[in-house]
Write a protein that holds these residues in place. Structure first.
Motif, PDB file in Angstrom:
ATOM      1  N   TYR A  27       0.833  -1.205   0.000  1.00 46.76           N
ATOM      2  CA  TYR A  27       0.000   0.000   0.000  1.00 46.76           C
ATOM      3  C   TYR A  27       0.867   1.253   0.000  1.00 46.76           C
ATOM      4  CZ  TYR A  27      -2.263   3.868   2.492  1.00 46.76           C
ATOM      5  OH  TYR A  27      -2.678   5.110   2.897  1.00 46.76           O
ATOM      6  N   MET A  28       1.903   1.288   0.851  1.00 51.75           N
ATOM      7  CA  MET A  28       2.768   2.465   0.915  1.00 51.75           C
ATOM      8  C   MET A  28       3.469   2.709  -0.414  1.00 51.75           C
ATOM      9  SD  MET A  28       2.184   3.762   3.792  1.00 51.75           S
ATOM     10  CE  MET A  28       3.348   5.083   3.488  1.00 51.75           C
ATOM     11  N   VAL A  29       3.939   1.642  -1.040  1.00 46.42           N
ATOM     12  CA  VAL A  29       4.572   1.781  -2.354  1.00 46.42           C
ATOM     13  C   VAL A  29       3.561   2.319  -3.369  1.00 46.42           C
ATOM     14  CG1 VAL A  29       5.644   0.508  -4.254  1.00 46.42           C
ATOM     15  CG2 VAL A  29       6.277  -0.012  -1.882  1.00 46.42           C
ATOM     16  N   SER A  30       2.324   1.852  -3.262  1.00 44.24           N
ATOM     17  CA  SER A  30       1.273   2.311  -4.175  1.00 44.24           C
ATOM     18  C   SER A  30       0.996   3.800  -3.997  1.00 44.24           C
ATOM     19  CB  SER A  30      -0.015   1.519  -3.949  1.00 44.24           C
ATOM     20  OG  SER A  30       0.173   0.155  -4.242  1.00 44.24           O
ATOM     21  N   VAL A  31       0.901   4.257  -2.743  1.00 49.04           N
ATOM     22  CA  VAL A  31       0.629   5.673  -2.478  1.00 49.04           C
ATOM     23  C   VAL A  31       1.752   6.542  -3.034  1.00 49.04           C
ATOM     24  CG1 VAL A  31       0.451   7.413  -0.650  1.00 49.04           C
ATOM     25  CG2 VAL A  31      -0.861   5.296  -0.492  1.00 49.04           C
ATOM     26  N   ILE A  32       2.996   6.126  -2.838  1.00 49.14           N
ATOM     27  CA  ILE A  32       4.129   6.880  -3.382  1.00 49.14           C
ATOM     28  C   ILE A  32       4.009   6.981  -4.902  1.00 49.14           C
ATOM     29  CG2 ILE A  32       6.627   6.834  -3.727  1.00 49.14           C
ATOM     30  CD1 ILE A  32       6.796   5.498  -0.923  1.00 49.14           C
ATOM     31  N   GLY A  33       3.634   5.869  -5.538  1.00 46.83           N
ATOM     32  CA  GLY A  33       3.464   5.884  -6.985  1.00 46.83           C
ATOM     33  C   GLY A  33       2.342   6.806  -7.433  1.00 46.83           C
ATOM     34  N   LEU A  34       1.219   6.779  -6.708  1.00 48.55           N
ATOM     35  CA  LEU A  34       0.087   7.635  -7.060  1.00 48.55           C
ATOM     36  C   LEU A  34       0.436   9.111  -6.922  1.00 48.55           C
ATOM     37  CD1 LEU A  34      -2.790   5.674  -5.270  1.00 48.55           C
ATOM     38  CD2 LEU A  34      -2.482   5.899  -7.744  1.00 48.55           C
ATOM     39  N   LEU A  35       1.136   9.459  -5.835  1.00 46.63           N
ATOM     40  CA  LEU A  35       1.467  10.868  -5.588  1.00 46.63           C
ATOM     41  C   LEU A  35       2.405  11.432  -6.655  1.00 46.63           C
ATOM     42  CD1 LEU A  35       1.904  10.773  -1.708  1.00 46.63           C
ATOM     43  CD2 LEU A  35       0.106  11.972  -2.987  1.00 46.63           C
ATOM     44  N   GLY A  36       3.166  10.562  -7.294  1.00 48.66           N
ATOM     45  CA  GLY A  36       4.078  11.041  -8.335  1.00 48.66           C
ATOM     46  C   GLY A  36       3.603  10.764  -9.740  1.00 48.66           C
ATOM     47  N   SER A  37       2.335  10.398  -9.882  1.00 48.97           N
ATOM     48  CA  SER A  37       1.864   9.895 -11.174  1.00 48.97           C
ATOM     49  C   SER A  37       1.294  10.960 -12.098  1.00 48.97           C
ATOM     50  CB  SER A  37       0.794   8.818 -10.953  1.00 48.97           C
ATOM     51  OG  SER A  37      -0.371   9.396 -10.337  1.00 48.97           O
ATOM     52  N   ILE A  38       0.959  12.128 -11.573  1.00 43.80           N
ATOM     53  CA  ILE A  38       0.280  13.147 -12.374  1.00 43.80           C
ATOM     54  C   ILE A  38       1.040  14.455 -12.283  1.00 43.80           C
ATOM     55  CG2 ILE A  38      -1.844  14.531 -12.561  1.00 43.80           C
ATOM     56  CD1 ILE A  38      -3.456  12.174 -11.846  1.00 43.80           C
ATOM     57  N   SER A  39       1.134  15.129 -13.400  1.00 46.27           N
ATOM     58  CA  SER A  39       1.841  16.409 -13.442  1.00 46.27           C
ATOM     59  C   SER A  39       1.120  17.454 -12.598  1.00 46.27           C
ATOM     60  CB  SER A  39       1.919  16.892 -14.893  1.00 46.27           C
ATOM     61  OG  SER A  39       2.287  18.253 -14.951  1.00 46.27           O
ATOM     62  N   PRO A  40       1.865  18.308 -11.881  1.00 48.44           N
ATOM     63  CA  PRO A  40       1.237  19.381 -11.091  1.00 48.44           C
ATOM     64  C   PRO A  40       0.403  20.336 -11.943  1.00 48.44           C
ATOM     65  CG  PRO A  40       3.545  19.103 -10.480  1.00 48.44           C
ATOM     66  CD  PRO A  40       3.311  18.259 -11.696  1.00 48.44           C
ATOM     67  N   GLN A  41       0.697  20.403 -13.232  1.00 55.82           N
ATOM     68  CA  GLN A  41      -0.101  21.247 -14.114  1.00 55.82           C
ATOM     69  C   GLN A  41      -1.501  20.676 -14.346  1.00 55.82           C
ATOM     70  OE1 GLN A  41       3.214  20.525 -14.952  1.00 55.82           O
ATOM     71  NE2 GLN A  41       3.816  22.524 -14.138  1.00 55.82           N
ATOM     72  N   ASP A  42      -1.632  19.358 -14.140  1.00 54.19           N
ATOM     73  CA  ASP A  42      -2.918  18.701 -14.372  1.00 54.19           C
ATOM     74  C   ASP A  42      -3.721  18.494 -13.091  1.00 54.19           C
ATOM     75  OD1 ASP A  42      -2.380  18.458 -17.112  1.00 54.19           O
ATOM     76  OD2 ASP A  42      -1.247  16.609 -16.776  1.00 54.19           O
ATOM     77  N   ALA A  43      -3.042  18.276 -11.970  1.00 49.08           N
ATOM     78  CA  ALA A  43      -3.753  17.991 -10.728  1.00 49.08           C
ATOM     79  C   ALA A  43      -2.903  18.371  -9.524  1.00 49.08           C
ATOM     80  CB  ALA A  43      -4.140  16.519 -10.653  1.00 49.08           C
ATOM     81  N   THR A  44      -3.566  18.897  -8.509  1.00 51.02           N
ATOM     82  CA  THR A  44      -2.944  19.141  -7.212  1.00 51.02           C
ATOM     83  C   THR A  44      -3.363  18.018  -6.276  1.00 51.02           C
ATOM     84  OG1 THR A  44      -3.035  21.539  -7.540  1.00 51.02           O
ATOM     85  CG2 THR A  44      -2.736  20.748  -5.283  1.00 51.02           C
ATOM     86  N   LEU A  45      -2.383  17.284  -5.759  1.00 53.30           N
ATOM     87  CA  LEU A  45      -2.676  16.107  -4.942  1.00 53.30           C
ATOM     88  C   LEU A  45      -2.323  16.366  -3.482  1.00 53.30           C
ATOM     89  CD1 LEU A  45      -1.212  13.263  -7.218  1.00 53.30           C
ATOM     90  CD2 LEU A  45      -3.499  14.279  -7.259  1.00 53.30           C
TER      91      LEU A  45
END
Length: 261
Positions: A27-45
């Motif tokens: 799960y932790m590895v998944s969250v790290i992947g999700l947080l880095g998966s989208i450009s800041p220009q497209d989404a604020t996470l």
């Protein structure tokens, strides 16, 4: 639904409504992947874990915090899941208010059953339209994106618009039943169900209760079948279990002690 005319990045809160000792490394590895998966220009996470044993209250806290943060969506990710890093982008691409995945139950540890030589059949959580069970064949051969009656919330993207509609409907229902005015209902709840064949009651999950209420409020619940085949639902393996017919000295000793009490 995602507004394609907006110019600022969409705001998404990635949130987990459970914690404690059930946090898996996957799960932790998944969250790290999700947080880095989208450009800041497209989404604020943003990321928000809410520990505690009361899942409904944890989920409601997530919604309250998402409102404070002016989020557009909440991505619910439970702490016993593993998901690919493209999961958020894929769910967003569908432009749906409620879209998520199914995954197998953890009613018995899969590896332990294989070790024992048991027949293993995966049962998937959630229901197709008409309350029929979701099956592996349906995930592979059915429509890759389709509406269903309900899904579990181990991986689900929900718009704040959908949360607002569920709260409005539940609040109106409460007022009709005589609840005091001025207090909003919560989007997540544990309903008690008392069917004739179970007078002591059954407990429905917050997942099914939310989906049922959202459908009542005019929303569809969408299943991403292909993404469902790429996620994991993690349990703990119990090694050393013996088949029922095999000699089991530990169980024999336990039975002897129990009979002597």
């Amino acid at each position: 639904m995602l507004d394609l005319t907006r110019t600022e990045p969409v705001k998404i809160m990635i949130a987990s409504p459970a914690g404690g000792e059930n946090i898996k490394l996957s799960y932790m590895v998944s969250v790290i992947g999700l947080l880095g998966s989208i450009s800041p220009q497209d989404a604020t996470l943003a990321y928000l874990p809410i520990p505690g044993s009361n899942i409904a209250e944890n989920q409601n806290t997530i919604v309250r915090e998402a409102r404070k943060a002016a989020a557009d969506y909440v991505l619910l990710v439970e702490t016993d899941m593993s998901v690919p890093k493209h999961a958020l982008a894929q769910l967003l691409s569908h432009q749906k208010d409620i879209v998520g995945c199914t995954y197998p139950y953890k009613d018995a540890d899969l590896l332990a059953k294989v070790i024992r030589g048991d027949k293993v059949t995966l049962r998937y959580m959630g229901h197709e339209i008409g309350a029929s069970p979701i099956t592996i064949n349906g995930l592979i051969k059915g429509e890759p994106l389709r509406t269903v009656d309900f899904l579990p919330m181990g991986l689900m993207l929900i718009s704040m618009r959908a949360f607002d509609a569920v709260v409005a409907l539940r609040t109106a229902d409460a007022l009709e039943r005589g609840a005091p005015a001025g207090k909003s209902a919560s989007p997540f709840f544990h309903p008690d169900i008392y069917p004739d064949d179970s007078p002591h009651g059954l407990v429905s999950t917050t997942d099914s209760a939310f989906c049922r209420t959202a459908i009542e409020a005019g929303f569809d619940v969408w299943l991403d079948a292909r993404l469902s085949l790429q996620i994991g639902h993690h349990g703990d393996c119990a090694y050393g279990l013996l088949p029922d017919e095999a000699p089991n000295p530990v169980k024999e000793l336990q039975d002897k002690v129990a009979n002597e009490l």
